[in-house]
Design a protein around this motif. Structure first.
Motif, PDB file in Angstrom:
ATOM      1  N   LYS A 146     -10.284 -15.940 -23.490  1.00  0.00           N
ATOM      2  CA  LYS A 146     -10.603 -14.998 -22.429  1.00  0.00           C
ATOM      3  C   LYS A 146     -11.061 -15.729 -21.176  1.00  0.00           C
ATOM      4  N   ASP A 147     -11.962 -16.692 -21.363  1.00  0.00           N
ATOM      5  CA  ASP A 147     -12.513 -17.426 -20.222  1.00  0.00           C
ATOM      6  C   ASP A 147     -11.428 -18.149 -19.424  1.00  0.00           C
ATOM      7  N   LEU A 148     -10.374 -18.599 -20.102  1.00  0.00           N
ATOM      8  CA  LEU A 148      -9.301 -19.329 -19.434  1.00  0.00           C
ATOM      9  C   LEU A 148      -8.170 -18.416 -18.981  1.00  0.00           C
ATOM     10  N   ASP A 149      -8.279 -17.131 -19.284  1.00  0.00           N
ATOM     11  CA  ASP A 149      -7.284 -16.138 -18.887  1.00  0.00           C
ATOM     12  C   ASP A 149      -5.877 -16.476 -19.394  1.00  0.00           C
ATOM     13  N   VAL A 150      -5.792 -16.827 -20.671  1.00  0.00           N
ATOM     14  CA  VAL A 150      -4.484 -17.129 -21.265  1.00  0.00           C
ATOM     15  C   VAL A 150      -4.019 -16.041 -22.226  1.00  0.00           C
ATOM     16  N   ASN A 151      -4.736 -14.933 -22.279  1.00  0.00           N
ATOM     17  CA  ASN A 151      -4.406 -13.868 -23.226  1.00  0.00           C
ATOM     18  C   ASN A 151      -2.994 -13.326 -23.056  1.00  0.00           C
ATOM     19  N   ASN A 152      -2.479 -13.293 -21.838  1.00  0.00           N
ATOM     20  CA  ASN A 152      -1.134 -12.770 -21.620  1.00  0.00           C
ATOM     21  C   ASN A 152      -0.045 -13.793 -21.923  1.00  0.00           C
ATOM     22  N   GLN A 153      -0.437 -15.050 -22.089  1.00  0.00           N
ATOM     23  CA  GLN A 153       0.535 -16.118 -22.323  1.00  0.00           C
ATOM     24  C   GLN A 153       0.445 -16.706 -23.725  1.00  0.00           C
ATOM     25  N   THR A 154      -0.610 -16.387 -24.435  1.00  0.00           N
ATOM     26  CA  THR A 154      -0.869 -17.006 -25.733  1.00  0.00           C
ATOM     27  C   THR A 154      -1.208 -15.938 -26.757  1.00  0.00           C
ATOM     28  N   HIS A 155      -0.689 -16.139 -27.958  1.00  0.00           N
ATOM     29  CA  HIS A 155      -1.009 -15.218 -29.047  1.00  0.00           C
ATOM     30  C   HIS A 155      -1.628 -16.032 -30.180  1.00  0.00           C
ATOM     31  N   PHE A 156      -2.890 -15.788 -30.466  1.00  0.00           N
ATOM     32  CA  PHE A 156      -3.581 -16.495 -31.537  1.00  0.00           C
ATOM     33  C   PHE A 156      -3.431 -15.681 -32.814  1.00  0.00           C
ATOM     34  N   VAL A 157      -2.710 -16.227 -33.788  1.00  0.00           N
ATOM     35  CA  VAL A 157      -2.410 -15.472 -35.007  1.00  0.00           C
ATOM     36  C   VAL A 157      -3.367 -15.773 -36.147  1.00  0.00           C
ATOM     37  N   GLY A 158      -4.156 -16.814 -36.024  1.00  0.00           N
ATOM     38  CA  GLY A 158      -5.067 -17.165 -37.104  1.00  0.00           C
ATOM     39  C   GLY A 158      -4.328 -17.883 -38.228  1.00  0.00           C
ATOM     40  N   ARG A 159      -4.964 -17.957 -39.368  1.00  0.00           N
ATOM     41  CA  ARG A 159      -4.399 -18.648 -40.526  1.00  0.00           C
ATOM     42  C   ARG A 159      -3.140 -17.937 -41.017  1.00  0.00           C
ATOM     43  N   CYS A 160      -2.152 -18.717 -41.413  1.00  0.00           N
ATOM     44  CA  CYS A 160      -0.901 -18.155 -41.919  1.00  0.00           C
ATOM     45  C   CYS A 160      -0.509 -18.886 -43.201  1.00  0.00           C
ATOM     46  N   ASP A 161      -0.533 -18.176 -44.322  1.00  0.00           N
ATOM     47  CA  ASP A 161      -0.146 -18.758 -45.605  1.00  0.00           C
ATOM     48  C   ASP A 161       1.272 -18.368 -46.018  1.00  0.00           C
ATOM     49  N   ASP A 162       1.921 -17.531 -45.230  1.00  0.00           N
ATOM     50  CA  ASP A 162       3.270 -17.062 -45.521  1.00  0.00           C
ATOM     51  C   ASP A 162       4.279 -18.012 -44.874  1.00  0.00           C
ATOM     52  N   LYS A 163       5.043 -18.741 -45.712  1.00  0.00           N
ATOM     53  CA  LYS A 163       5.962 -19.756 -45.194  1.00  0.00           C
ATOM     54  C   LYS A 163       7.018 -19.171 -44.262  1.00  0.00           C
ATOM     55  N   LYS A 164       7.552 -18.025 -44.591  1.00  0.00           N
ATOM     56  CA  LYS A 164       8.582 -17.415 -43.749  1.00  0.00           C
ATOM     57  C   LYS A 164       8.004 -17.004 -42.394  1.00  0.00           C
ATOM     58  N   LYS A 165       6.808 -16.461 -42.428  1.00  0.00           N
ATOM     59  CA  LYS A 165       6.142 -16.079 -41.181  1.00  0.00           C
ATOM     60  C   LYS A 165       5.859 -17.314 -40.330  1.00  0.00           C
ATOM     61  N   LEU A 166       5.425 -18.385 -40.980  1.00  0.00           N
ATOM     62  CA  LEU A 166       5.110 -19.626 -40.269  1.00  0.00           C
ATOM     63  C   LEU A 166       6.357 -20.180 -39.580  1.00  0.00           C
ATOM     64  N   VAL A 167       7.473 -20.197 -40.287  1.00  0.00           N
ATOM     65  CA  VAL A 167       8.726 -20.654 -39.686  1.00  0.00           C
ATOM     66  C   VAL A 167       9.080 -19.755 -38.502  1.00  0.00           C
ATOM     67  N   GLY A 168       8.852 -18.472 -38.638  1.00  0.00           N
ATOM     68  CA  GLY A 168       9.103 -17.540 -37.539  1.00  0.00           C
ATOM     69  C   GLY A 168       8.255 -17.857 -36.323  1.00  0.00           C
ATOM     70  N   TYR A 169       6.989 -18.208 -36.549  1.00  0.00           N
ATOM     71  CA  TYR A 169       6.113 -18.586 -35.430  1.00  0.00           C
ATOM     72  C   TYR A 169       6.642 -19.843 -34.737  1.00  0.00           C
ATOM     73  N   TYR A 170       7.031 -20.841 -35.529  1.00  0.00           N
ATOM     74  CA  TYR A 170       7.588 -22.058 -34.937  1.00  0.00           C
ATOM     75  C   TYR A 170       8.832 -21.726 -34.116  1.00  0.00           C
ATOM     76  N   ASN A 171       9.676 -20.847 -34.646  1.00  0.00           N
ATOM     77  CA  ASN A 171      10.921 -20.506 -33.960  1.00  0.00           C
ATOM     78  C   ASN A 171      10.696 -19.702 -32.676  1.00  0.00           C
ATOM     79  N   LEU A 172       9.572 -19.039 -32.569  1.00  0.00           N
ATOM     80  CA  LEU A 172       9.253 -18.287 -31.351  1.00  0.00           C
ATOM     81  C   LEU A 172       8.637 -19.155 -30.263  1.00  0.00           C
ATOM     82  N   ALA A 173       8.112 -20.295 -30.653  1.00  0.00           N
ATOM     83  CA  ALA A 173       7.375 -21.147 -29.716  1.00  0.00           C
ATOM     84  C   ALA A 173       8.304 -21.934 -28.799  1.00  0.00           C
TER      85      ALA A 173
END
Length: 130
Positions: free
Chosen positions: A1-28
């Motif tokens: 919030k302090d850096l005003d990156v909320n519109n550019q960054t999505h913090f997803v937290g811990r991810c133990d789902d391999k398919k979801k993790l690959v999806g996050y990498y592919n979106l980056a």
């Protein structure tokens, strides 16, 4: 919030789902890893395996996988300025240049860490013992 990156960054937290993790990498656009120390850096290996260019500090665990400008960009460990320059430089690349960088990283990971590679190394080890 302090850096005003909320519109550019999505913090997803811990991810133990391999398919979801690959999806996050592919979106980056890239992996940004400003660590001062990593023993193996699985995160870098995962990102490269997904064809994602990497921006990372010039620590041993990373420089053994990334040639600066080839699979990603390296910056001086602990230097926020160097990190910012590397991020700006990778974001300034064309989509084609980022894609090429990611493909080179994927090829590098596949050549070094595939099951076939490990089996061949084990086979060579066993042959040398016999």
């Amino acid at each position: 919030k302090d850096l005003d990156v909320n519109n550019q960054t999505h913090f997803v937290g811990r991810c133990d789902d391999k398919k979801k993790l690959v999806g996050y990498y592919n979106l980056a656009v890239c992996l940004a890893m400003p660590s001062d120390y990593e023993s193996f850096s699985l995160v870098v290996a995962e990102a490269l395996a997904c064809g994602l260019p990497v921006v990372a500090s010039d620590i041993d665990a990373v420089i053994s996988r990334i040639t600066n400008g080839r699979e990603g960009l390296l910056f001086k460990k602990g230097s926020a300025e160097s990190f910012a320059v590397a991020l700006k430089n990778i974001l300034a690349l064309s989509e084609e240049e980022k894609k090429d960088m990611g493909l080179r990283g994927r090829e590098e990971i596949q050549s070094k860490y595939s099951w076939e590679h490990h089996v061949a190394k084990l086979n060579n080890l066993y042959q040398s013992v016999v």
